[in-house]
Scaffold this active site. Sequence first.
Site, PDB file in Angstrom:
ATOM      1  N   CYS A 262       3.514  -0.145   2.444  1.00 40.22           N
ATOM      2  CA  CYS A 262       3.631  -0.922   1.194  1.00 40.22           C
ATOM      3  C   CYS A 262       2.571  -0.445   0.209  1.00 40.22           C
ATOM      4  O   CYS A 262       2.841   0.271  -0.728  1.00 40.22           O
ATOM      5  CB  CYS A 262       3.431  -2.408   1.479  1.00 40.22           C
ATOM      6  SG  CYS A 262       4.523  -3.067   2.699  1.00 40.22           S
TER       7      CYS A 262
HETATM    8  N1  SAJ Z   1      -6.901  -2.982   3.061  1.00 41.71           N
HETATM    9  C1  SAJ Z   1      -8.183  -2.696   2.613  1.00 41.71           C
HETATM   10  N2  SAJ Z   1      -8.851  -3.652   1.915  1.00 41.71           N
HETATM   11  C2  SAJ Z   1      -8.294  -4.872   1.644  1.00 41.71           C
HETATM   12  C3  SAJ Z   1      -6.986  -5.133   2.101  1.00 41.71           C
HETATM   13  C4  SAJ Z   1      -6.300  -4.179   2.816  1.00 41.71           C
HETATM   14  O1  SAJ Z   1      -8.722  -1.611   2.835  1.00 41.71           O
HETATM   15  O2  SAJ Z   1      -8.947  -5.712   1.026  1.00 41.71           O
HETATM   16  C5  SAJ Z   1      -6.166  -1.940   3.787  1.00 41.71           C
HETATM   17  C6  SAJ Z   1      -5.719  -2.373   5.168  1.00 41.71           C
HETATM   18  O3  SAJ Z   1      -6.691  -2.037   6.125  1.00 41.71           O
HETATM   19  C7  SAJ Z   1      -4.441  -1.543   5.362  1.00 41.71           C
HETATM   20  C8  SAJ Z   1      -3.887  -1.431   3.954  1.00 41.71           C
HETATM   21  O4  SAJ Z   1      -4.981  -1.699   3.062  1.00 41.71           O
HETATM   22  O5  SAJ Z   1      -4.740  -0.259   5.836  1.00 41.71           O
HETATM   23  C9  SAJ Z   1      -2.757  -2.405   3.667  1.00 41.71           C
HETATM   24  O6  SAJ Z   1      -3.201  -3.656   4.080  1.00 41.71           O
HETATM   25  P1  SAJ Z   1      -2.406  -5.018   3.628  1.00 41.71           P
HETATM   26  O7  SAJ Z   1      -3.246  -6.158   4.104  1.00 41.71           O
HETATM   27  O8  SAJ Z   1      -2.088  -4.943   2.207  1.00 41.71           O
HETATM   28  O9  SAJ Z   1      -1.138  -5.011   4.537  1.00 41.71           O
HETATM   29  P2  SAJ Z   1       0.352  -4.537   4.260  1.00 41.71           P
HETATM   30  O10 SAJ Z   1       0.418  -3.102   3.917  1.00 41.71           O
HETATM   31  O11 SAJ Z   1       1.130  -5.035   5.417  1.00 41.71           O
HETATM   32  O12 SAJ Z   1       0.729  -5.321   2.945  1.00 41.71           O
HETATM   33  C10 SAJ Z   1       1.571  -6.429   3.023  1.00 41.71           C
HETATM   34  C11 SAJ Z   1       2.260  -6.385   1.707  1.00 41.71           C
HETATM   35  N3  SAJ Z   1       3.443  -7.188   1.745  1.00 41.71           N
HETATM   36  C12 SAJ Z   1       4.541  -6.689   1.123  1.00 41.71           C
HETATM   37  O13 SAJ Z   1       4.561  -5.621   0.587  1.00 41.71           O
HETATM   38  C13 SAJ Z   1       5.724  -7.547   1.150  1.00 41.71           C
HETATM   39  C14 SAJ Z   1       1.348  -6.870   0.579  1.00 41.71           C
HETATM   40  O14 SAJ Z   1       2.127  -7.211  -0.561  1.00 41.71           O
HETATM   41  C15 SAJ Z   1       0.566  -8.076   0.950  1.00 41.71           C
HETATM   42  O15 SAJ Z   1      -0.344  -8.362  -0.122  1.00 41.71           O
HETATM   43  C16 SAJ Z   1      -0.212  -7.787   2.196  1.00 41.71           C
HETATM   44  O16 SAJ Z   1       0.763  -7.564   3.240  1.00 41.71           O
HETATM   45  C17 SAJ Z   1      -1.109  -8.937   2.564  1.00 41.71           C
HETATM   46  O17 SAJ Z   1      -1.511  -9.679   1.622  1.00 41.71           O
HETATM   47  O18 SAJ Z   1      -1.480  -9.019   3.717  1.00 41.71           O
END
Ligand code: SAJ
Length: 427
Positions: A262
């Site tokens: 994503c």
């Molecule tokens: N990450 C960071 N710093 C942060 C947050 C995440 O480095 O503050 C990294 C994580 O380690 C990971 C990547 O970014 O490698 C993505 O993390 P994520 O928490 O965004 O997880 P995803 O990719 O599963 O994102 C999903 C997304 N959902 C959809 O696309 C429907 C995103 O929109 C959500 O915001 C996210 O989950 C969420 O909030 O957990």
Amino acid sequence: MATVTIVGLGYVGLPLACLCAEKDLEVYGLDLDKKRVDSVNRNESPIEDEYIASKLKSLKNKIHATADPMECIPKSDVVIVCVPTPVDRNNLPDLTAVMNATSTISKFIKKGSLLVIESTIYPGTIEEVVLPILQKEKFNALKNDLLVAHCPERIDPGNKKFRVNNLPRVVGGITKEAAKKAAEFYRSIIEANVTEVSNLKTAEATKIMENTFRDINIAFVNEMAQSFDKAGIDIMEVIQVASTKPFAFMPHYPGAGVGGHCIAQDPYYMIERGKQLGFNHEFLKLARKINNSMPHYTVELLENELKKLKKSLKGAKVGVLGLAYKANVDDTRESPAHEVINILKAKGADVFVFDPHVKPGSNVNDLDELLGKSDYIVLVTDHKEFREMDLKKLKEKRIYAVIDGRNCLDKEKIKSMGITYHGIGRS
Ligand code: SAJ
């Protein structure tokens, strides 16, 4: 009772199929992967997800999974496309799965059915890519031959609070009728607001905006972390206290990189769309560049520590903790761990890898073995198992340095044992 086919039985399609089955709809799951189809028909989840596993068990055969579109599409009043929309090796949008799914569906879907695309796409995709494919089979969605809508998926794998049943949704349609029908459908299965927007492009832009917003904010803290490393400031404390401001601050956290299908990919859909329309997304590109540089930065932290000992990574025994792209999932797509491992190997290190959620990708059996074989460790994924590990083991196993790529370990405790500690913007 409506008959629904969910196309794509992954982390988006499966929860949706379970929800529709719970609402006593006639549910088919269509997937190209026979193994995945068989797993669902055995009421077993093909992906590591407790929620889906428990739902499939309790829904005993209420989802008919198949690889044959003829078995399900002609009977369906609603067809929902939940297939991946990745980027290719040049970070360009790859709409192959959506195009193939649309082409297959168009051959078997009955007139007047509702076709919803949930996959993440750039604004304009449905009108410029999907509709022409439907027109080949003589469907004119502008005349409601088919009701075509977009309802971007918002699944957050592993999130126990917000799931498909209680996540607010956004719906746009090629016609008002299509938007209305799609909104009605989602309102009939979820307990959350369904907002109808004025057109398809608005719906397509919403998801891209949500995820690009997250990517640039992560890039912001990743840049600040590198600056704070120079200044000797602990960014985690700064973020914590900045969060006491009750408005206009939203915490994001620096790390070893941004993975997943994503956040790491969706911005490229807008960058490319902007280019097609003559706009250069400088800021989005810079954010991607910063986030993509974090695996290097993480390895560099270890390299700099070794340099102080007049050593290099060549021949160094390095344990990498985590392969998954985020905590407590088994998904390794776009995980920064791959890049960290490749860089370590390219610099001549002996790399040991352990991820309790990704055993096949691990090259040691457990954390103990990894610690026993390593002199240095680099944590890339903040799995619960790593957050809660007994830090005394680092001393017992004579670990010299810890690079905490998710700032999730107790730095004071580690330092008190005489072990070098470096986080990302935290030392
Ligand atoms: N990450 C960071 N710093 C942060 C947050 C995440 O480095 O503050 C990294 C994580 O380690 C990971 C990547 O970014 O490698 C993505 O993390 P994520 O928490 O965004 O997880 P995803 O990719 O599963 O994102 C999903 C997304 N959902 C959809 O696309 C429907 C995103 O929109 C959500 O915001 C996210 O989950 C969420 O909030 O957990």
